[in-house]
Design a protein around this motif. Structure first.
Motif, PDB file in Angstrom:
ATOM      1  N   UNK A   3       0.851  -1.190   0.000  1.00 44.98           N
ATOM      2  CA  UNK A   3       0.000   0.000   0.000  1.00 44.98           C
ATOM      3  C   UNK A   3       0.883   1.235   0.000  1.00 44.98           C
ATOM      4  N   UNK A   4       0.923   1.926  -1.170  1.00 43.65           N
ATOM      5  CA  UNK A   4       1.837   3.048  -1.347  1.00 43.65           C
ATOM      6  C   UNK A   4       1.102   4.395  -1.333  1.00 43.65           C
ATOM      7  N   UNK A   5      -0.234   4.358  -1.388  1.00 41.78           N
ATOM      8  CA  UNK A   5      -1.031   5.589  -1.387  1.00 41.78           C
ATOM      9  C   UNK A   5      -2.221   5.420  -0.450  1.00 41.78           C
ATOM     10  N   UNK A   6      -2.871   6.519  -0.105  1.00 40.15           N
ATOM     11  CA  UNK A   6      -4.043   6.439   0.759  1.00 40.15           C
ATOM     12  C   UNK A   6      -5.138   5.600   0.110  1.00 40.15           C
ATOM     13  N   UNK A   7      -5.851   4.871   0.929  1.00 41.16           N
ATOM     14  CA  UNK A   7      -6.976   4.045   0.478  1.00 41.16           C
ATOM     15  C   UNK A   7      -8.244   4.636   1.094  1.00 41.16           C
ATOM     16  N   UNK A   8      -9.244   4.923   0.243  1.00 40.67           N
ATOM     17  CA  UNK A   8     -10.495   5.523   0.742  1.00 40.67           C
ATOM     18  C   UNK A   8     -11.307   4.544   1.595  1.00 40.67           C
ATOM     19  N   UNK A   9     -12.411   5.030   2.136  1.00 40.36           N
ATOM     20  CA  UNK A   9     -13.297   4.166   2.913  1.00 40.36           C
ATOM     21  C   UNK A   9     -13.935   3.096   2.019  1.00 40.36           C
ATOM     22  N   UNK A  10     -14.211   1.952   2.606  1.00 34.77           N
ATOM     23  CA  UNK A  10     -15.038   0.912   1.967  1.00 34.77           C
ATOM     24  C   UNK A  10     -14.494   0.396   0.632  1.00 34.77           C
ATOM     25  N   UNK A  11     -13.186   0.373   0.495  1.00 31.44           N
ATOM     26  CA  UNK A  11     -12.517  -0.093  -0.726  1.00 31.44           C
ATOM     27  C   UNK A  11     -11.857  -1.445  -0.463  1.00 31.44           C
ATOM     28  N   UNK A  12     -11.791  -2.288  -1.507  1.00 37.32           N
ATOM     29  CA  UNK A  12     -10.907  -3.449  -1.460  1.00 37.32           C
ATOM     30  C   UNK A  12      -9.765  -3.203  -2.437  1.00 37.32           C
ATOM     31  N   UNK A  13      -8.537  -3.349  -1.967  1.00 37.99           N
ATOM     32  CA  UNK A  13      -7.370  -3.102  -2.818  1.00 37.99           C
ATOM     33  C   UNK A  13      -6.365  -4.231  -2.630  1.00 37.99           C
ATOM     34  N   UNK A  14      -5.631  -4.528  -3.730  1.00 41.30           N
ATOM     35  CA  UNK A  14      -4.643  -5.613  -3.671  1.00 41.30           C
ATOM     36  C   UNK A  14      -3.559  -5.366  -4.706  1.00 41.30           C
ATOM     37  N   UNK A  15      -2.467  -6.117  -4.615  1.00 43.02           N
ATOM     38  CA  UNK A  15      -1.377  -6.050  -5.596  1.00 43.02           C
ATOM     39  C   UNK A  15      -0.197  -5.231  -5.113  1.00 43.02           C
ATOM     40  N   UNK A  16       0.871  -5.252  -5.944  1.00 38.16           N
ATOM     41  CA  UNK A  16       2.102  -4.500  -5.652  1.00 38.16           C
ATOM     42  C   UNK A  16       2.390  -3.586  -6.838  1.00 38.16           C
ATOM     43  N   UNK A  17       2.119  -2.268  -6.787  1.00 37.73           N
ATOM     44  CA  UNK A  17       1.490  -1.568  -5.662  1.00 37.73           C
ATOM     45  C   UNK A  17      -0.004  -1.856  -5.619  1.00 37.73           C
ATOM     46  N   UNK A  18      -0.628  -1.629  -4.485  1.00 39.20           N
ATOM     47  CA  UNK A  18      -2.049  -1.964  -4.298  1.00 39.20           C
ATOM     48  C   UNK A  18      -2.933  -1.087  -5.164  1.00 39.20           C
ATOM     49  N   UNK A  19      -3.870  -1.716  -5.894  1.00 39.74           N
ATOM     50  CA  UNK A  19      -4.863  -0.986  -6.685  1.00 39.74           C
ATOM     51  C   UNK A  19      -6.252  -1.478  -6.313  1.00 39.74           C
ATOM     52  N   UNK A  20      -7.233  -0.617  -6.513  1.00 35.49           N
ATOM     53  CA  UNK A  20      -8.610  -0.957  -6.202  1.00 35.49           C
ATOM     54  C   UNK A  20      -9.077  -2.110  -7.078  1.00 35.49           C
ATOM     55  N   UNK A  21      -9.741  -3.081  -6.488  1.00 35.46           N
ATOM     56  CA  UNK A  21     -10.315  -4.177  -7.258  1.00 35.46           C
ATOM     57  C   UNK A  21     -11.709  -3.787  -7.725  1.00 35.46           C
ATOM     58  N   UNK A  22     -12.081  -4.230  -8.950  1.00 37.97           N
ATOM     59  CA  UNK A  22     -13.472  -4.075  -9.378  1.00 37.97           C
ATOM     60  C   UNK A  22     -14.333  -5.084  -8.643  1.00 37.97           C
ATOM     61  N   UNK A  23     -15.641  -4.997  -8.879  1.00 37.82           N
ATOM     62  CA  UNK A  23     -16.553  -5.867  -8.152  1.00 37.82           C
ATOM     63  C   UNK A  23     -16.335  -7.331  -8.523  1.00 37.82           C
ATOM     64  N   UNK A  24     -15.696  -7.597  -9.681  1.00 41.13           N
ATOM     65  CA  UNK A  24     -15.430  -8.993 -10.043  1.00 41.13           C
ATOM     66  C   UNK A  24     -14.091  -9.493  -9.498  1.00 41.13           C
ATOM     67  N   UNK A  25     -13.441  -8.685  -8.712  1.00 40.94           N
ATOM     68  CA  UNK A  25     -12.214  -9.140  -8.066  1.00 40.94           C
ATOM     69  C   UNK A  25     -10.967  -8.913  -8.905  1.00 40.94           C
ATOM     70  N   UNK A  26     -11.127  -8.378 -10.127  1.00 42.24           N
ATOM     71  CA  UNK A  26      -9.952  -8.082 -10.950  1.00 42.24           C
ATOM     72  C   UNK A  26      -9.549  -6.622 -10.826  1.00 42.24           C
ATOM     73  N   UNK A  27      -8.286  -6.371 -11.112  1.00 46.85           N
ATOM     74  CA  UNK A  27      -7.801  -4.995 -11.070  1.00 46.85           C
ATOM     75  C   UNK A  27      -8.208  -4.264 -12.335  1.00 46.85           C
TER      76      UNK A  27
END
Lengths: 230, 230, 230
Positions: free
Chosen positions: B206-230
């Motif tokens: 996690x290299x940047x701020x993450x907003x409320x109620x978000x799911x994020x993953x990866x290196x660097x972390x990015x928001x996942x879509x509702x289907x679980x993909x970036x």
């Protein structure tokens, strides 16, 4: 027989085995165990519940140990935290700081003024230069070299066995050159070199050598452009 | 002088230094060291081979310490495991659980009912809310805030020094808002915020701020879509 | 009453509680605590400042414990390092090596000749086969199975709670089949299976089952082609 000067501040239930040599103005905390042959310089401060001067051990599936190592030698002005363990055959320089719960194996050399963080581990046959910082919970594998002024972030991981026990392989840890900085929780593979003053990003996996003055990040780690993108 | 009530269950070889105050019905395991000034509430249970009430230390290359901290204060109903270390100047709330081999530094506050897992570490100047879970081997760096009900997975890593010692930088750990959950072995960078009820995937950086109620993953972390993909 | 044969080599300040049974030619280091009911086989060597035979504990927010576990049973020829902790209700096989600062919970079984590295942790209800290697600082979560000859690299992380405490979920650790090798600092998610003789790269995050004889790497982990690229 051991040599314990009158000006030693000894805690309660301290165990000092034979042939231990203690310098002037040393403090040893409660419930600490100093094993046979350990040599402690002047003005050293050792915390509580430590075990110092451990002889190597293992089972039949583990790397063969050297038949004989020398003593643990802790030079003047160094401080050892609480609940730490350090092996015989290792040399801790002057004004070094070893954190609580840290563990340092045999045949290791740690340079003057270096810091080994809380619960950090340095495995056997590794050389740590002067003024290095190994942060909390970082893992310095066996057969690793850190030149001077290296920064190892918290939870950094290293390995020294390319085939994970599957083939014969000369165990070979990373070689990290002077001034390099490794971000927290990065993974370094066996035998890789990180160049002088290079920076590795947090969470990166370094699978190949990194040249001098580079910033690299990602899994696997790639060089970043000047705008911070890969 | 220390105050040890008759109903204290004291193990063997326990060391209790001066000015320790122990509440009613406290249990202290064998070979445990309670240092000067520690205050222990009613019904607290402390394991074996612990060191409690440690004064700060360091060498010349480490952060300057405050001249003076208060006592270690462990409130009623809390339990401390075995081989744990806790510093003076820290407040452990009610019904807290601290695991074996855990280490908690000075000037830390841990809220009621929180759990600090086995071999987890909480560094100095950090604030942990109520009912948080910090799992095994997780690393909470200095100057970090966890609001209430935060979940830190096993082996999560944090850092608080953006320049890894190379520049002057006000040390600044992550700020993790109420209900957020950090997956195992994720890496959090200095000063980032994770929003309320957000979820960070295992192994993310996690290299940047993450907003409320978000799911994020990866290196660097990015928001996942509702289907679980970036 | 405990049974301590005359040929036991006992360190100083060792605590042996009631109903401990010690075999022939056992060595126990200084300041070590052996709790009630522990059973130690012949030729076992135990280091200094250990705590063995711990009863489970927790607070109201933690998993309910079984009402009763059996003893800690350490079979013949095994070696326990220094400053290690092992719970009651666990069985350590023959010729096992447990490193310094390691911690093993209740209801765990560790097969013959296996190695649990320095500061490695094995949580409750886990089964480790014969001749496994769990390297330094690796984390084997609860409810995990390692078949025989599994290699877990340094700093590997596992989790067993898919919803991180947010929903009811049957806790379920990874299942790692015979001969699989997990690279250093990889993250394994709850309930995933790693197939026979498969290899997981350093720093990978394994989010799905991995078939037999596969090499996978990355975040999330994907199968590598024969040329080593994804």
């Amino acid at each position: 027989m051991s040599s314990v000067p009158e000006n030693t501040q000894l805690g309660k239930h301290v165990v000092i085995e034979n042939n231990v040599v203690i310098g002037e103005n040393v403090t040893i905390g409660h419930n600490t165990t100093i094993l046979q042959g350990t040599q402690i310089g002047d003005d050293v401060i050792i915390g509580n519940n430590c075990v110092l001067g451990i002889k190597t051990s293992g089972n039949e599936r583990m790397r063969k140990k050297a038949d004989k190592y020398g003593s643990l030698n802790i030079q003047s002005g160094s401080r050892i935290g609480n609940i730490a363990s350090i092996y015989a055959g290792t040399d801790i320089g002057k004004n070094v700081f070893i954190g609580d719960h840290a563990s340092i194996r045999e045949n290791v050399s740690i340079g003057d003024k270096s810091v080994v963080g809380r619960a950090a581990i340095v495995e056997l046959n590794s050389t740590i230069g002067d003024s290095c910082t190994i942060q909390t919970l970082a893992y310095v594998t066996g057969d690793t070299t850190l030149e001077d002024n290296v920064f190892i972030g918290p939870c950094v991981s290293m390995s020294n066995d390319k085939y994970m026990g599957a083939k014969n392989f000369t165990l070979n840890g990373p070689y990290i050159k002077s001034g390099a900085k490794i971000g927290n929780n990065a993974s370094l593979l066996p035998g890789i070199t990180v160049g002088r003053n290079s920076i590795i990003g947090a969470g990166a996996a370094v699978t190949k050598d990194i040249e001098d003055n580079i910033t690299a990040a990602g899994v696997p780690a790639k060089r970043l452009n000047s705008d911070g993108n890969k």
